[in-house]
Design an enzyme around this catalytic site. Structure first.
Site, PDB file in Angstrom:
ATOM      1  N   MET A 130      10.789  24.564   2.995  1.00 43.49           N
ATOM      2  CA  MET A 130       9.870  23.824   2.062  1.00 43.49           C
ATOM      3  C   MET A 130      10.931  23.128   1.319  1.00 43.49           C
ATOM      4  O   MET A 130      10.701  21.933   1.153  1.00 43.49           O
ATOM      5  CB  MET A 130       8.462  24.272   1.520  1.00 43.49           C
ATOM      6  CG  MET A 130       7.701  24.032   0.417  1.00 43.49           C
ATOM      7  SD  MET A 130       6.860  24.925  -0.684  1.00 43.49           S
ATOM      8  CE  MET A 130       5.945  25.846   0.197  1.00 43.49           C
ATOM      9  N   LYS A 183       0.947  -0.872   0.318  1.00 42.45           N
ATOM     10  CA  LYS A 183       0.342  -0.283  -0.240  1.00 42.45           C
ATOM     11  C   LYS A 183       0.633   0.892  -0.069  1.00 42.45           C
ATOM     12  O   LYS A 183       2.362   1.254   0.444  1.00 42.45           O
ATOM     13  CB  LYS A 183      -1.321  -0.124   1.318  1.00 42.45           C
ATOM     14  CG  LYS A 183      -0.282   0.104   2.238  1.00 42.45           C
ATOM     15  CD  LYS A 183      -1.126  -0.213   3.637  1.00 42.45           C
ATOM     16  CE  LYS A 183      -0.193  -0.145   5.162  1.00 42.45           C
ATOM     17  NZ  LYS A 183      -1.432  -0.861   6.139  1.00 42.45           N
ATOM     18  N   TYR A 225      14.696  30.772   8.185  1.00 43.01           N
ATOM     19  CA  TYR A 225      13.059  31.581   8.337  1.00 43.01           C
ATOM     20  C   TYR A 225      12.923  31.555   9.993  1.00 43.01           C
ATOM     21  O   TYR A 225      13.684  30.373  10.834  1.00 43.01           O
ATOM     22  CB  TYR A 225      12.326  30.799   8.793  1.00 43.01           C
ATOM     23  CG  TYR A 225      11.932  30.770   6.907  1.00 43.01           C
ATOM     24  CD1 TYR A 225      11.238  32.065   6.451  1.00 43.01           C
ATOM     25  CD2 TYR A 225      11.927  29.402   5.808  1.00 43.01           C
ATOM     26  CE1 TYR A 225      10.658  32.384   5.399  1.00 43.01           C
ATOM     27  CE2 TYR A 225      11.569  29.551   4.880  1.00 43.01           C
ATOM     28  CZ  TYR A 225      10.758  30.639   3.700  1.00 43.01           C
ATOM     29  OH  TYR A 225      10.545  30.647   3.230  1.00 43.01           O
ATOM     30  N   ARG A 253     -10.912  -1.075  14.843  1.00 41.57           N
ATOM     31  CA  ARG A 253     -10.224  -0.711  13.496  1.00 41.57           C
ATOM     32  C   ARG A 253     -11.188  -1.132  12.052  1.00 41.57           C
ATOM     33  O   ARG A 253     -12.588   0.294  11.721  1.00 41.57           O
ATOM     34  CB  ARG A 253      -9.244  -0.272  13.065  1.00 41.57           C
ATOM     35  CG  ARG A 253      -8.510   0.337  12.118  1.00 41.57           C
ATOM     36  CD  ARG A 253      -6.991   0.512  11.416  1.00 41.57           C
ATOM     37  NE  ARG A 253      -6.770  -0.707  11.293  1.00 41.57           N
ATOM     38  CZ  ARG A 253      -5.542  -0.368  10.863  1.00 41.57           C
ATOM     39  NH1 ARG A 253      -4.241   0.278  10.244  1.00 41.57           N
ATOM     40  NH2 ARG A 253      -5.258  -1.587   9.996  1.00 41.57           N
TER      41      ARG A 253
HETATM   42  C1  LIG Z   1      -0.675  -1.861   6.433  1.00 41.96           C
HETATM   43  C2  LIG Z   1      -0.903  -3.331   7.518  1.00 41.96           C
HETATM   44  C3  LIG Z   1      -0.144  -4.425   6.766  1.00 41.96           C
HETATM   45  C4  LIG Z   1       1.530  -4.148   6.942  1.00 41.96           C
HETATM   46  O1  LIG Z   1       1.947  -3.415   8.269  1.00 41.96           O
HETATM   47  P1  LIG Z   1       2.925  -3.756   8.549  1.00 41.96           P
HETATM   48  O2  LIG Z   1       3.621  -3.290   9.612  1.00 41.96           O
HETATM   49  O3  LIG Z   1       3.944  -2.028   7.847  1.00 41.96           O
HETATM   50  O4  LIG Z   1       3.746  -4.922   8.299  1.00 41.96           O
HETATM   51  C5  LIG Z   1      -0.823  -5.611   7.076  1.00 41.96           C
HETATM   52  N1  LIG Z   1      -2.174  -5.638   7.750  1.00 41.96           N
HETATM   53  C6  LIG Z   1      -2.681  -5.035   7.596  1.00 41.96           C
HETATM   54  C7  LIG Z   1      -4.534  -4.606   7.746  1.00 41.96           C
HETATM   55  C8  LIG Z   1      -2.421  -3.700   7.483  1.00 41.96           C
HETATM   56  O5  LIG Z   1      -2.896  -2.131   7.955  1.00 41.96           O
END
Ligand SMILES: *Cc1c(COP(=O)(O)O)cnc(C)c1O
Length: 380
Positions: free
Chosen positions: A309, A41, A261, A140
């Site tokens: 920046m 992701k 800055y 979650r």
């Molecule tokens: C992001 C995520 C992972 C991977 O997590 P890491 O801590 O980077 O290994 C696995 N499962 C779910 C559901 C996630 O959201």
């Protein structure tokens, strides 16, 4: 390896795909006989999913986890037809037809999503593949136990949904000592037994380094693949990224000169300063102003004043004069400074540092496995 300087960019992120693959092999052999997927992701945590995913596919990975439909579409053509892409954020209203057409596996996180996926399966007259997520105590995403029990009791469900995986996610996998891990595992095992035919997955990187009970059938590491060990102790994963920034200008300033800055960072003596072409718009945290470091061959170059920046200023005074010149690169991530070091200086976690880098730097991939691929080694 020396490279021509690319005048398009003021910093460069080097991603070693050979090290990435080695990390995959380390985790895969640690969790065997469980299978090892990969979480890619957020553009593979900022490294570049279109290069990371096929490298892991070549290593034998067949299950890839993204957060959003857009990310699945962005990477699908880099993988073989036997790879599965799982969309963790779930099945958004309106995403059903695209998901089904591409064979993506939505994670069904709520009854509403289950209902829409089943509706499409009925309309198409065939079962549709999916992953079911249950919430085992993180609050979650995922169905609660009562909703999962209702599905398990509905014989039409497994006719309409071909359940490829049942999964949950751990809230405290990075802290092996937390009782919540075992509690979530027990909760998950109970719900999982309602769907005995489906393979199961609970472990992210942190879970992959808990006991083998957490490995189930498939683990889904992210951060460990990219070079950060999920636990504070444990064998280090090999670093995959290196970040260097170019020196835009060097100047000597008199004692008491404020820098950047707010004119912060004045010092009682004369100094040599270098302005580097990286700032918070490149994902380099502004919170490192006055506290963080750049490095040159093991010598610390403290950040002076605030991070701008597009640039920041570091102190070269500790180096012999003429060690560095305008146009040279200094190290921000590499042998002298790890992601964990930067995260700790910035008061955040390595995930946040990593995922913000890479959008504005030249991205260089090394460590391709074949000569043909190596010929294409500079990819942007
Ligand atoms: C992001 C995520 C992972 C991977 O997590 P890491 O801590 O980077 O290994 C696995 N499962 C779910 C559901 C996630 O959201």
């Amino acid at each position: 390896m020396s490279r021509p300087i690319n005048a398009m960019f003021s910093s460069r992120l080097t991603v070693d795909l050979g090290v990435l693959r080695a990390n995959y092999r380390t985790i895969a052999s640690h969790v065997a006989p469980a299978a090892c997927g990969a979480t890619i992701k957020a553009d593979a945590y900022g490294l570049g999913a279109r290069d990371v995913a096929p490298a892991l596919y070549e290593e034998g990975c067949r299950t890839f986890f993204v957060a959003q439909l857009r990310e699945a579409l962005g990477v699908a053509d880099t993988l073989g037809g036997d790879a599965e892409i799982v969309i963790l954020n779930g099945l958004d209203p309106g995403a059903e037809a695209v998901c089904a057409a591409h064979g993506f596996l939505p994670v069904l996180n709520a009854d509403s999503q289950v209902g829409r996926w089943r509706g499409l399966a009925r309309a198409l007259g065939k079962p549709l593949p999916a992953v079911l997520q249950v919430d085992s105590g993180m609050a979650r995403l995922g169905l609660d136990a009562v909703a999962a029990q209702a599905l398990a009791a509905d014989p039409a469900f497994i006719q309409e949904v071909s359940l490829r995986l049942i999964m949950t996610h751990l809230a405290c996998a990075d802290e092996p000592g937390r009782a919540a891990n075992a509690e979530q595992l027990a909760c998950f095992q109970e719900i999982r037994s309602l769907f005995p035919a489906a393979p199961a997955s609970i472990a992210n990187s942190g879970g992959a380094f808990l006991s083998s009970a957490f490995h189930c059938d498939l683990v889904r590491p992210g951060i460990a693949l990219y070079g950060v060990h999920p636990h504070s102790s444990g064998p280090p994963m090999a670093p995959v990224v290196r970040l260097d920034a170019r020196i835009l200008q060097i100047r000597d300033v008199e004692a008491g000169t404020g820098v950047g800055y707010g004119l912060d960072g004045a010092a009682p003596s004369r100094r040599r300063l270098a302005t580097l072409g990286i700032g918070y718009a490149d994902g380099w945290p502004r919170s490192l102003g006055g506290t963080g470091s750049a490095w040159h061959t093991g010598q610390r170059l403290p950040i002076v004043g605030r991070v701008s920046m597009d640039s920041m200023t570091v102190d070269l005074t500790a180096l012999a004069p003429d060690t560095l010149a305008e146009g040279d690169f200094v190290e921000l991530l590499g042998p002298s400074q790890s992601l964990a070091d930067v995260a700790s200086d910035a008061g955040t976690i390595a995930y946040e540092i990593l995922t913000r880098l890479g959008t504005r730097s030249e991205r260089i991939f090394t460590g391709y496995q074949t000569a043909a691929a190596a010929a294409l080694e500079t990819v942007q």
